[in-house]
Design an enzyme around this catalytic site. Structure first.
Site, PDB file in Angstrom:
ATOM      1  N   TYR A 134       0.875  -1.235   0.001  1.00 20.18           N
ATOM      2  CA  TYR A 134      -0.081  -0.113  -0.087  1.00 20.18           C
ATOM      3  C   TYR A 134       0.925   1.206   0.039  1.00 20.18           C
ATOM      4  O   TYR A 134       1.000   2.039  -0.838  1.00 20.18           O
ATOM      5  CB  TYR A 134      -0.939  -0.014   1.238  1.00 20.18           C
ATOM      6  CG  TYR A 134      -1.934   1.077   1.266  1.00 20.18           C
ATOM      7  CD1 TYR A 134      -2.800   1.144   0.253  1.00 20.18           C
ATOM      8  CD2 TYR A 134      -1.881   2.137   2.024  1.00 20.18           C
ATOM      9  CE1 TYR A 134      -3.885   2.009   0.202  1.00 20.18           C
ATOM     10  CE2 TYR A 134      -2.779   3.346   2.161  1.00 20.18           C
ATOM     11  CZ  TYR A 134      -3.556   3.141   1.189  1.00 20.18           C
ATOM     12  OH  TYR A 134      -4.778   4.119   1.303  1.00 20.18           O
ATOM     13  N   VAL A 177     -12.162   3.502  13.340  1.00 19.34           N
ATOM     14  CA  VAL A 177     -13.425   4.318  13.632  1.00 19.34           C
ATOM     15  C   VAL A 177     -14.694   3.307  13.242  1.00 19.34           C
ATOM     16  O   VAL A 177     -15.624   3.150  14.387  1.00 19.34           O
ATOM     17  CB  VAL A 177     -13.577   5.577  12.768  1.00 19.34           C
ATOM     18  CG1 VAL A 177     -14.825   6.376  13.185  1.00 19.34           C
ATOM     19  CG2 VAL A 177     -12.482   6.482  13.036  1.00 19.34           C
TER      20      VAL A 177
HETATM   21  N1  UDP Z   1      -6.810   0.185  15.519  1.00 18.03           N
HETATM   22  C1  UDP Z   1      -7.332  -0.082  16.929  1.00 18.03           C
HETATM   23  N2  UDP Z   1      -8.296  -1.172  17.100  1.00 18.03           N
HETATM   24  C2  UDP Z   1      -8.889  -1.656  15.925  1.00 18.03           C
HETATM   25  C3  UDP Z   1      -8.461  -1.291  14.463  1.00 18.03           C
HETATM   26  C4  UDP Z   1      -7.275  -0.543  14.345  1.00 18.03           C
HETATM   27  O1  UDP Z   1      -6.663   0.305  17.879  1.00 18.03           O
HETATM   28  O2  UDP Z   1      -9.931  -2.465  16.052  1.00 18.03           O
HETATM   29  C5  UDP Z   1      -5.493   0.858  15.505  1.00 18.03           C
HETATM   30  C6  UDP Z   1      -4.425   0.713  14.690  1.00 18.03           C
HETATM   31  O3  UDP Z   1      -3.504  -0.206  15.280  1.00 18.03           O
HETATM   32  C7  UDP Z   1      -3.852   1.837  14.279  1.00 18.03           C
HETATM   33  C8  UDP Z   1      -5.144   2.834  14.210  1.00 18.03           C
HETATM   34  O4  UDP Z   1      -6.126   2.196  14.963  1.00 18.03           O
HETATM   35  O5  UDP Z   1      -2.880   2.254  14.873  1.00 18.03           O
HETATM   36  C9  UDP Z   1      -5.562   3.069  12.768  1.00 18.03           C
HETATM   37  O6  UDP Z   1      -5.811   2.095  12.274  1.00 18.03           O
HETATM   38  P1  UDP Z   1      -6.549   2.078  10.672  1.00 18.03           P
HETATM   39  O7  UDP Z   1      -6.544   0.538  10.464  1.00 18.03           O
HETATM   40  O8  UDP Z   1      -8.169   2.395  11.144  1.00 18.03           O
HETATM   41  O9  UDP Z   1      -6.008   2.785   9.802  1.00 18.03           O
HETATM   42  P2  UDP Z   1      -4.465   3.031   9.577  1.00 18.03           P
HETATM   43  O10 UDP Z   1      -4.147   4.407   9.917  1.00 18.03           O
HETATM   44  O11 UDP Z   1      -3.422   2.086   9.995  1.00 18.03           O
HETATM   45  O12 UDP Z   1      -4.267   2.593   7.769  1.00 18.03           O
END
Ligand code: UDP
Ligand code: UDP
Length: 304
Positions: A134, A177
């Protein structure tokens, strides 16, 4: 306009005529049902890794799964979408003389060593990790955009979009989210991935769409950060969701995946100065709007 962070799609406007191409790898026809049958709207099942021959004036190249669980599920397909897909969209732009906008990503900054991130920062990215399909894919896509611009004079626009959320997001998308809101509605524990102190900045979808249209219509190639500078740790996000949606829900700590960026917040000076853009919807106002939509789709009314 269609904008869905997670769907493989691109769309273009030509005096209010819109063609959407989507392979439905992560997108859904349901999100488009209000437009199907409209005389100036067309939907094509198409995968951008294959050539596409149509006539258009503007191309919004949004294609690529953006959720780590989806892009890691088929990493080869993900990097093909970013490289071959972007090449095809640039080939199309070149043939028909269209302006093309790429939705790049804050992931080009990797696990950033400067904070907040400005567009001039080159990033700290692992080239061989599980996220590379990605983030390195989007970096190559940006390179292709600039090479077509310099070599063939193509009119390009690059947005680096930061975490985005809003109604109609895939309930099982796996992003933080959407996970927290679905978990709160279902009375399931909110799964904070360790350590929980990592930060993200969340932009509501209508603000994002406004930023992308301003970039496309303006004179600047970018790259320009489009995101909401309000920064939250994942623990703070969970606490906000708990307070706003379900005060009884539990918050638990679960294992994280490799290479998770520790902090992320856009510097949006360029977007403000060059596009006159800044986000309007605060996280605490956006979350309830997403909750309403998720409750309707999950069939769980507010006071069950
Ligand atoms: N995350 C979390 N719980 C979840 C899913 C994701 O705490 O159920 C955390 C993940 O470890 C990351 C952040 O949320 O630090 C954002 O993750 P996401 O997959 O939404 O987006 P990214 O910024 O990683 O593409
Ligand atoms: N392409 C496309 N639609 C078009 C024109 C080109 O999908 O209307 C694809 C084409 O199949 C090629 C890619 O875009 O693989 C790059 O096209 P370009 O003309 O830049 O390169 P070339 O075909 O000369 O390698």
């Amino acid at each position: 306009m269609l904008y869905q962070h997670i769907c493989i799609s691109w769309c273009c406007f030509s005096f209010l005529q819109v063609i959407v191409a989507d392979n439905y790898f992560t997108g859904s026809k349901d999100n488009l049902k209000k437009w199907i049958g409209h005389p100036r709207f067309e939907l094509i099942r198409h995968d951008v890794t294959e050539p596409l021959l149509i006539e258009v004036d503007q191309i919004y190249h949004l294609a690529c799964p953006a959720s780590p669980i989806f892009y890691k599920y088929n990493p080869v397909k993900t990097i093909k979408t970013n490289v071959i897909g972007t090449l095809n969209m640039l080939g199309l732009a070149k043939r028909v003389g269209a302006r093309i906008l790429l939705t790049s990503t804050s992931e080009v900054y990797g696990d950033p060593l400067i904070h907040p991130q400005t567009e001039s920062y080159w990033g700290n990215v692992n080239p061989i990790g599980v996220r590379s399909c990605y983030d390195e894919g989007k970096r190559v896509a940006e390179t292709l955009m600039f090479d077509y611009h310099r070599q063939h004079g193509i009119e390009i626009r690059i947005a680096r979009i930061f975490n985005t959320y809003g109604p109609r997001m895939n309930i099982d998308d796996g992003r933080v989210v959407s996970n927290f809101i679905a978990q709160a509605i279902r009375d399931d524990p909110l799964t904070v991935q360790a350590p929980g102190t990592q930060t993200r900045s969340f932009c509501y979808v209508s603000d994002m769409v406004d930023g992308l249209i301003r970039l496309m219509q303006g004179d600047n190639t970018g790259p320009i950060n489009i995101g909401n500078p309000g920064e939250f740790t994942m623990i703070e996000l969970a606490e906000n969701v708990k307070e706003l949606i379900n005060p009884k829900v539990e918050i638990i700590m679960v294992e994280n995946t490799p290479d998770d960026p520790r902090q992320r917040k856009p510097d949006i000076t360029k977007a403000k100065d060059l596009l006159g853009w800044e986000p309007k919807v605060k996280l605490r106002d956006g979350l309830p709007l997403m909750e309403d939509d998720f409750r309707t789709r999950l069939g769980v009314p507010k006071n069950k």
